[in-house]
Design a protein around this motif. Structure first.
Motif, short mmCIF file in Angstrom:
data_model
loop_
_atom_site.label_atom_id
_atom_site.label_comp_id
_atom_site.label_asym_id
_atom_site.label_seq_id
_atom_site.Cartn_x
_atom_site.Cartn_y
_atom_site.Cartn_z
N ARG A 31 0.85 -1.18 0.00
CA ARG A 31 0.00 0.00 0.00
C ARG A 31 0.89 1.23 0.00
O ARG A 31 1.86 1.29 0.72
CB ARG A 31 -0.88 0.05 1.25
N THR A 50 -4.83 7.00 -1.28
CA THR A 50 -5.97 6.73 -2.15
C THR A 50 -7.19 7.51 -1.69
O THR A 50 -7.55 7.46 -0.51
CB THR A 50 -6.32 5.22 -2.12
N SER A 55 -10.77 5.64 -5.60
CA SER A 55 -9.47 4.98 -5.59
C SER A 55 -8.41 5.71 -6.42
O SER A 55 -7.53 5.10 -7.00
CB SER A 55 -9.58 3.53 -6.06
N GLN A 56 -8.50 7.01 -6.48
CA GLN A 56 -7.51 7.84 -7.16
C GLN A 56 -6.34 8.09 -6.22
O GLN A 56 -6.55 8.43 -5.06
CB GLN A 56 -8.14 9.19 -7.56
N ARG A 57 -5.10 7.91 -6.70
CA ARG A 57 -3.94 8.23 -5.87
C ARG A 57 -3.78 9.75 -5.79
O ARG A 57 -3.94 10.45 -6.78
CB ARG A 57 -2.66 7.62 -6.46
#
Length: 137
Positions: A31, A50, A55-57
């Motif tokens: 992670r 995230t 779930s966008q970094r």
């Protein structure tokens, strides 16, 4: 000095604006985690890298986008409080970033979360040589 793995200096986080590292969770999944400056003690917070909405970094290698003490999701612009992880605006309103426990001592930041073990500085794909297979399909 706190018990845990030394990650970096607090000064590095405040000068860069963030610091990214990879840690394995309890199931040995890698992670990405980001350290960001926070005005509340201990002065640094750690969040899984995230956005809980899509779930966008946040940090893809150029640092975490921040403004006025808030982490900005680069996909939809929602703002997360850097200290609490809470979001009260945009598509991510009502969500909270997943925290990772860290401690500060002697000017350094330590990973103290029992649910994570330090793997390396940088992202999950940094230094990945990719497939070493010589098979072609």
């Amino acid at each position: 000095m706190p018990n845990g793995t030394r990650l970096t200096d607090v000064e590095t986080v405040t000068e860069r604006g963030s610091y990214r590292f990879t840690a394995a969770d309890r199931f040995t999944n890698d992670r990405e985690v980001v350290l960001v400056p926070c005005e509340e003690p201990p002065g640094v917070r750690a969040w899984v890298n995230t956005c809980p909405h899509e779930s966008q970094r946040f940090d893809t290698g150029d640092g975490v986008p921040m403004r006025d003490g808030e982490v900005i999701c680069p996909r939809h612009g929602s703002l997360f409080d850097a200290c609490s992880g809470d979001c009260d605006n945009g598509p991510a309103a009502g969500t909270t970033l997943r925290a990772v426990e860290v401690a500060v001592g002697d000017g350094a930041v330590y990973l103290t979360d029992d649910g994570y073990s330090f793997r390396h500085e940088g992202g999950t794909d940094d230094g990945d040589p990719g497939s070493t297979s010589h098979l072609s399909l």
